[in-house]
Scaffold this motif. Structure first.
Motif, PDB file in Angstrom:
ATOM      1  N   PHE A 109      11.729  -1.752   2.204  1.00  0.00           N
ATOM      2  CA  PHE A 109      10.521  -1.804   1.439  1.00  0.00           C
ATOM      3  C   PHE A 109       9.854  -0.395   1.583  1.00  0.00           C
ATOM      4  CE2 PHE A 109      11.062  -5.875   3.033  1.00  0.00           C
ATOM      5  CZ  PHE A 109      10.694  -6.896   2.126  1.00  0.00           C
ATOM      6  N   LEU A 110      10.246   0.524   2.184  1.00  0.00           N
ATOM      7  CA  LEU A 110       9.396   1.814   2.268  1.00  0.00           C
ATOM      8  C   LEU A 110      10.588   2.865   1.583  1.00  0.00           C
ATOM      9  CD1 LEU A 110       7.947   1.956   5.584  1.00  0.00           C
ATOM     10  CD2 LEU A 110       7.044   0.777   3.797  1.00  0.00           C
ATOM     11  N   LEU A 111       9.949   3.457   0.749  1.00  0.00           N
ATOM     12  CA  LEU A 111      10.575   4.850   0.300  1.00  0.00           C
ATOM     13  C   LEU A 111       9.797   5.877   0.099  1.00  0.00           C
ATOM     14  CD1 LEU A 111      13.486   5.698  -1.048  1.00  0.00           C
ATOM     15  CD2 LEU A 111      12.422   5.277  -3.226  1.00  0.00           C
ATOM     16  N   HIS A 146       5.864   9.882  -5.677  1.00  0.00           N
ATOM     17  CA  HIS A 146       7.247  10.022  -6.301  1.00  0.00           C
ATOM     18  C   HIS A 146       7.722   8.610  -6.576  1.00  0.00           C
ATOM     19  CE1 HIS A 146       9.984   8.973  -3.159  1.00  0.00           C
ATOM     20  NE2 HIS A 146       9.088   9.686  -2.265  1.00  0.00           N
ATOM     21  N   SER A 147       8.841   8.802  -7.537  1.00  0.00           N
ATOM     22  CA  SER A 147       9.084   7.356  -7.880  1.00  0.00           C
ATOM     23  C   SER A 147      10.057   6.520  -7.244  1.00  0.00           C
ATOM     24  CB  SER A 147      10.009   7.866  -9.436  1.00  0.00           C
ATOM     25  OG  SER A 147      11.328   7.682  -9.003  1.00  0.00           O
ATOM     26  N   LEU A 148       9.904   5.309  -7.370  1.00  0.00           N
ATOM     27  CA  LEU A 148      10.669   4.430  -6.622  1.00  0.00           C
ATOM     28  C   LEU A 148      12.134   3.798  -7.158  1.00  0.00           C
ATOM     29  CD1 LEU A 148       7.772   1.830  -5.687  1.00  0.00           C
ATOM     30  CD2 LEU A 148       8.863   3.853  -4.245  1.00  0.00           C
ATOM     31  N   GLU A 149      12.392   4.812  -8.161  1.00  0.00           N
ATOM     32  CA  GLU A 149      13.723   4.591  -8.755  1.00  0.00           C
ATOM     33  C   GLU A 149      14.986   4.702  -7.740  1.00  0.00           C
ATOM     34  OE1 GLU A 149      14.397   3.833 -12.231  1.00  0.00           O
ATOM     35  OE2 GLU A 149      12.453   3.072 -11.919  1.00  0.00           O
ATOM     36  N   PRO A 150      15.843   3.952  -8.082  1.00  0.00           N
ATOM     37  CA  PRO A 150      17.214   4.084  -7.135  1.00  0.00           C
ATOM     38  C   PRO A 150      17.868   5.635  -7.419  1.00  0.00           C
ATOM     39  CG  PRO A 150      17.607   2.487  -8.933  1.00  0.00           C
ATOM     40  CD  PRO A 150      15.919   2.758  -9.118  1.00  0.00           C
ATOM     41  N   ALA A 203      13.359  -5.126  -3.446  1.00  0.00           N
ATOM     42  CA  ALA A 203      12.479  -5.146  -2.316  1.00  0.00           C
ATOM     43  C   ALA A 203      11.175  -4.298  -2.803  1.00  0.00           C
ATOM     44  CB  ALA A 203      12.837  -4.833  -1.087  1.00  0.00           C
ATOM     45  N   LEU A 204      11.753  -3.013  -3.378  1.00  0.00           N
ATOM     46  CA  LEU A 204      10.706  -2.208  -3.768  1.00  0.00           C
ATOM     47  C   LEU A 204       9.963  -2.611  -5.034  1.00  0.00           C
ATOM     48  CD1 LEU A 204      12.454   1.164  -3.412  1.00  0.00           C
ATOM     49  CD2 LEU A 204      10.459   0.467  -2.183  1.00  0.00           C
ATOM     50  N   TRP A 245       0.854  -1.132  -0.205  1.00  0.00           N
ATOM     51  CA  TRP A 245      -0.015  -0.044   0.069  1.00  0.00           C
ATOM     52  C   TRP A 245       0.837   1.269   0.116  1.00  0.00           C
ATOM     53  CZ3 TRP A 245      -3.783  -2.414  -1.355  1.00  0.00           C
ATOM     54  CH2 TRP A 245      -4.251  -3.655  -0.762  1.00  0.00           C
ATOM     55  N   HIS A 246       1.763   1.276   0.876  1.00  0.00           N
ATOM     56  CA  HIS A 246       2.905   2.307   0.710  1.00  0.00           C
ATOM     57  C   HIS A 246       3.478   2.762  -0.409  1.00  0.00           C
ATOM     58  CE1 HIS A 246       6.311   4.767   1.972  1.00  0.00           C
ATOM     59  NE2 HIS A 246       5.765   4.929   3.076  1.00  0.00           N
TER      60      HIS A 246
END
Lengths: 131, 333
Positions: free
Chosen positions: B150-152, A30-34, B239-240, A23-24
């Motif tokens: 897992f969280l960002l 915003h993006s989850l890109e490294p 993980a993400l 869910w988070h």
């Protein structure tokens, strides 16, 4: 029956808790890109291979500190045969930008700001900009 | 035979580790381990967990099970033990909280020994309670700490918790207190199954399997943090990617990580079918969650068949004339 509904409600709550990262990530705008790490333009290699630096730079830094402070050794022979002065402020931060390199990845990973900078200064920040 | 059970459990865990390690280096198996196994484990965990909980919730519990560990509520001048033998719902909540947070029932653990004579002697044994408490709280801390993968962005409370756990600031990456505590606690919990003859006799393969699995999990985690570092940025990327249901893992992630991941998945999938289900079961144990109010309130078994009764009044009505004729006293003239 009221009890059963209560138990099911708690079970549902537990499901939501367990799957919270899903869910988070969905809820995050915003993006989850490294992180985009800015690499030094004028260098090809670091003092050790990239894979080693990515995973284990903290061991190297502690080792350097130990050698310089306790054993008065200052020269590091890199994996490609070059000699470097073992200095975080002088050598590492001479090439790398703290804000655009160290901090970005540490923030991404949720690593506590290491206590390196309790003593060391960030020379680029002092000069006010990138070299 | 206990050593045999322990040995089989150990070999099973080694087998899981070996499969994961060599699977990670096999092109065909690697995606299976990284992309499918975590979801499969989560689905099995959630489905199995619900199945168990729903089955328990639907089991009738007609009677209160007091399991007296203290004085029941009685006459006003007798002091009742409100937490160990609660007569109210609040008291039952209190007992449950004590059980879940402080492991109250383990605190009562005693050891029985046969001394010279022969004569049996009981003594307190708090080490099981201490090790169990240390293990479970460390596990909770470690579980929550892993949320940083897992969280960002990583939330502040998580950073604060990690900082608290790494309070002593030993080395880099900093030593986490819970890493040491959980390892020592697990070692004790395993050792007590070996050295105490009575516990050894009672120990099953499942007990050893859970302990070895957890030890393997802890050891691979410790190894990845303090010696054979893995590329954490890529682990977080993986993980993400799991959280957005499009898993992909970099080729740079070492096989050791796969061993750790597989241990987690096996543990997760194993929970609903094992003793580890006490995770949910503790909340539904009738000896802990019911107030002992049997003397205050009447609890009627819902599936009791209707009982045909013949009261004295009815009996007297039936034989009134005969009783009067015999000169016997009547309740109702």
């Amino acid at each position: 029956m009221r009890k059963k509904i209560g138990i099911l409600a708690v079970l549902l709550g537990f499901f939501i808790l367990v799957t919270f990262p899903l869910w988070h990530s969905v809820g995050m705008r915003h993006s989850l890109e490294p992180p985009n790490l800015v690499l030094p333009a004028n260098q090809k290699n670091c003092v050790m291979p990239v894979a080693y630096m990515r995973s284990s730079h903290m061991f190297l830094l502690l080792n350097w500190r130990e050698l310089v402070v306790r054993h008065d050794q200052h020269t590091f022979r890199s994996f490609d045969g070059k000699s470097y002065n073992m200095s975080l402020t002088g050598t590492c931060l001479g090439c790398h930008n703290k804000q655009q390199f160290c901090d970005r990845c540490h923030t991404y990973m949720g690593v506590q700001t290491p206590n390196c900078f309790n003593c060391h200064v960030d020379p680029m920040a002092l000069r006010g900009g990138m070299r | 035979m206990s050593p045999l059970r322990a040995g089989i459990a150990f070999l099973l865990v080694v087998l899981v580790a070996a499969l994961a390690y060599f699977g990670a280096e096999t092109a065909a198996v690697r995606p299976l381990l990284a992309d499918i196994l975590p979801y499969a484990a989560l689905v099995i965990f959630l489905a199995g967990f619900s199945f168990k909980v729903i089955r328990w919730a639907w089991s009738p519990v007609p009677f209160r099970i007091p399991t007296t560990c203290g004085q029941q509520k009685s006459l006003p001048w007798i002091k009742a033990n409100r937490l160990d033998n609660p007569s109210t719902k609040t008291g039952a909540w209190g007992r449950m909280a004590l059980e879940v947070l402080c492991f109250r029932s383990l605190f009562r653990n005693t050891r029985a020994e046969l001394r010279e004579g022969p004569r049996i002697a009981y003594s307190e044994d708090k080490f099981l309670w201490l090790a169990a408490l240390a293990f479970h709280w460390s596990l909770l801390f470690i579980l929550l700490r892993h949320l940083r993968f897992f969280l960002l962005p990583v939330p502040h409370w998580l950073l604060g918790m990690s900082a608290l756990d790494g309070f002593f600031q030993v080395g880099a990456p900093g030593l986490y207190i819970t890493d040491g505590v959980i390892f020592l606690a697990l070692l004790y919990l395993l050792a007590r199954r070996f050295w105490d003859a009575q516990v050894r006799y009672l120990s099953l393969l499942a007990d050893y399997f859970a302990l070895f699995l957890l030890l393997g999990l802890v050891l691979t985690g410790i190894q990845m943090r303090y010696s054979d570092r893995v590329d954490l940025e890529r682990v977080k990327e993986f993980a993400l990617s799991l959280t957005v249901l499009s898993p992909h893992i970099s080729a740079a992630v070492a096989p050791l990580f796969f061993v750790h991941l597989t241990f987690v998945c096996v543990l997760l999938a194993y929970i609903p079918f094992s003793k580890l289900m006490h995770l949910g079961g503790v909340f539904l144990s009738p000896t802990r969650n019911l107030a002992n109010n049997s003397r205050i309130q009447r609890h009627i078994n819902p599936w009791n068949p209707p009982v045909k009764v013949h009261t004295y009044a009815e009996w007297e009505d039936e034989f009134r004339e005969k009783i009067r004729a015999a000169g016997l006293p009547l309740e109702k003239e």
